[in-house]
Design an enzyme around this catalytic site. Sequence first.
Site, mmCIF file in Angstrom:
data_model
loop_
_atom_site.group_PDB
_atom_site.id
_atom_site.type_symbol
_atom_site.label_atom_id
_atom_site.label_comp_id
_atom_site.label_asym_id
_atom_site.label_seq_id
_atom_site.Cartn_x
_atom_site.Cartn_y
_atom_site.Cartn_z
ATOM 1 N N GLY A 248 0.786 -1.226 0.000
ATOM 2 C CA GLY A 248 0.000 0.000 0.000
ATOM 3 C C GLY A 248 0.813 1.268 0.000
ATOM 4 O O GLY A 248 0.258 2.362 0.145
ATOM 5 N N GLU A 290 4.646 -6.561 0.816
ATOM 6 C CA GLU A 290 4.226 -6.896 -0.542
ATOM 7 C C GLU A 290 3.936 -5.632 -1.363
ATOM 8 O O GLU A 290 2.775 -5.380 -1.714
ATOM 9 C CB GLU A 290 3.021 -7.848 -0.520
ATOM 10 C CG GLU A 290 1.945 -7.412 0.453
ATOM 11 C CD GLU A 290 0.868 -8.454 0.675
ATOM 12 O OE1 GLU A 290 1.208 -9.639 0.855
ATOM 13 O OE2 GLU A 290 -0.313 -8.069 0.679
ATOM 14 N N PRO A 291 4.964 -4.856 -1.695
ATOM 15 C CA PRO A 291 4.756 -3.671 -2.536
ATOM 16 C C PRO A 291 4.425 -4.050 -3.972
ATOM 17 O O PRO A 291 4.955 -5.021 -4.518
ATOM 18 C CB PRO A 291 6.106 -2.948 -2.460
ATOM 19 C CG PRO A 291 7.093 -4.059 -2.214
ATOM 20 C CD PRO A 291 6.375 -5.043 -1.344
ATOM 21 N N GLY A 292 3.553 -3.295 -4.586
ATOM 22 C CA GLY A 292 3.224 -3.497 -6.001
ATOM 23 C C GLY A 292 3.315 -2.194 -6.751
ATOM 24 O O GLY A 292 4.215 -1.961 -7.541
ATOM 25 N N ARG A 330 -8.675 3.639 -14.238
ATOM 26 C CA ARG A 330 -8.581 4.203 -12.889
ATOM 27 C C ARG A 330 -9.297 5.547 -12.718
ATOM 28 O O ARG A 330 -9.957 5.765 -11.691
ATOM 29 C CB ARG A 330 -7.115 4.318 -12.460
ATOM 30 C CG ARG A 330 -6.420 2.970 -12.317
ATOM 31 C CD ARG A 330 -5.017 3.106 -11.751
ATOM 32 N NE ARG A 330 -5.033 3.534 -10.372
ATOM 33 C CZ ARG A 330 -4.661 4.742 -9.946
ATOM 34 N NH1 ARG A 330 -4.238 5.661 -10.820
ATOM 35 N NH2 ARG A 330 -4.709 5.056 -8.667
ATOM 36 N N CYS A 361 -17.103 4.671 -25.856
ATOM 37 C CA CYS A 361 -18.447 5.246 -25.983
ATOM 38 C C CYS A 361 -19.081 5.397 -24.598
ATOM 39 O O CYS A 361 -20.080 4.763 -24.268
ATOM 40 C CB CYS A 361 -19.302 4.356 -26.881
ATOM 41 S SG CYS A 361 -20.830 5.149 -27.408
ATOM 42 N N GLU A 362 -18.454 6.238 -23.790
ATOM 43 C CA GLU A 362 -18.915 6.540 -22.437
ATOM 44 C C GLU A 362 -18.582 7.993 -22.133
ATOM 45 O O GLU A 362 -17.436 8.418 -22.321
ATOM 46 C CB GLU A 362 -18.199 5.655 -21.396
ATOM 47 C CG GLU A 362 -18.492 4.182 -21.480
ATOM 48 C CD GLU A 362 -19.851 3.819 -20.912
ATOM 49 O OE1 GLU A 362 -20.430 4.640 -20.170
ATOM 50 O OE2 GLU A 362 -20.329 2.713 -21.217
#
Length: 443
Positions: A248, A290-292, A330, A361-362
């Site tokens: 995180g 556990e870094p991502g 995101r 198409c949004e």
Amino acid sequence: MYLHGTSKINDKGHLQIGGCDTIDLVERFGTPLYVMDEALIRQRCREYVEAFRASGLKFQVAYASKAFCVMAMCRIAEEEGMSLDVVSDGELYTALQAGFPAERIHFHGNNKSPQEIEMAIDAQIGCFVVDNMVELHMLNAIAGEKRQKVNILFRLTPGVEAHTHEYISTGQIDSKFGLDLDNGSAYRAVQEAIALPYIELLGVHSHIGSQIFEVEGFQLAVDKVIAFAAKVRDELDVLFSVVNLGGGFGIRYVDGDTPLPVAKYVEAITSSVKENFGKYGYPVPEIWVEPGRSIVGDSGTTLYTVGTYKDIPGVRKYVAVDGGMADNPRPALYEARYEAMLANRAGEAEDELVSIAGKCCESGDMLIWDIQLPKVNSGDILAVSCTGAYNYAMASNYNRIRRPAVVFVKDGEADIVVKRESYDNIVGNDVVPSRMKQVSKTV
């Protein structure tokens, strides 16, 4: 746009990453294009490993592959001495195909299927992070059928709410993840686990959320986890050999984001671990993190080609690019913000306020609202920074848009690590029932 890692403006006024001119990359590989700065990825890996080595504690730094999982990234994690987190059979298969050592793979997830559990046991992975009691008993039963004992950590919800978006905050009590400390479910889980013949309980896991800039939340989680460990030791005579404090750790996306250096996060966590375990006279266990995002997030840049634009006098100017929410969901999911520049005109004055629209198409397919750029023309190349985490990983084929290619750049070399999808890829799994009338193919 803030320049991360090896990014710079070259003498042509172009954005350059890893010694490669991004305009040359566009000519060679097309757009949209994910560009990953390999040197920066490796630097981030080493920052974690070196910081933990300096602490003197036993440790594992596991790359959270959900952030960006391709075989080349698994190879880098292995070469840099890291372990690997996976949360699905697809991520596990990717890791195994890349030759990642199975004993350094940790399997997460709140709803592992029996097939996924069997696949992981057969591969002899290092550890399961067990999320609930249904999974615990299913895991014991499947392991029993195979006569193979399995290592586990229990995922806890420590009741710590991180200062982040509600969709990526996971440590609070009201969460789909983990066993609660306060209502006794975590304690009962330990009681049951130590009685099961094919379960080897190594310890516990805590994860409080994502994109976190402070250390206080981690320190509070350490306090709660250690108090729980001491209770389990005193009442059940069980010692934890591993405590996983999750990930995180935040990165800088835009001006105003204030992440700490990796070493500061690690020093705060390890100091808290030493102090608190010492208070309880508890032997300090091996510490896992556990870094991502903080490994790959700021290493990624997405290149787009500008297409159309629409100027609404007195309202705003929309500039459309050849990607959008299909390659970066995101902003639509949780209002994520990004910085950008015109990669082909990086040195010019930014004197026009525009908003960057995607091609899906949004109405909600907007990558960036209200950004200053040079006067934008069709054919310009827009570079959006910090797209290394949860962009390729979350990309879709919405509107049957083909997912982009991914290139790694380093020392002036560019290598494809994921090919751009083809039209055949798009329809490759489609099946037309034989009862439907055959229509002639058109090109």
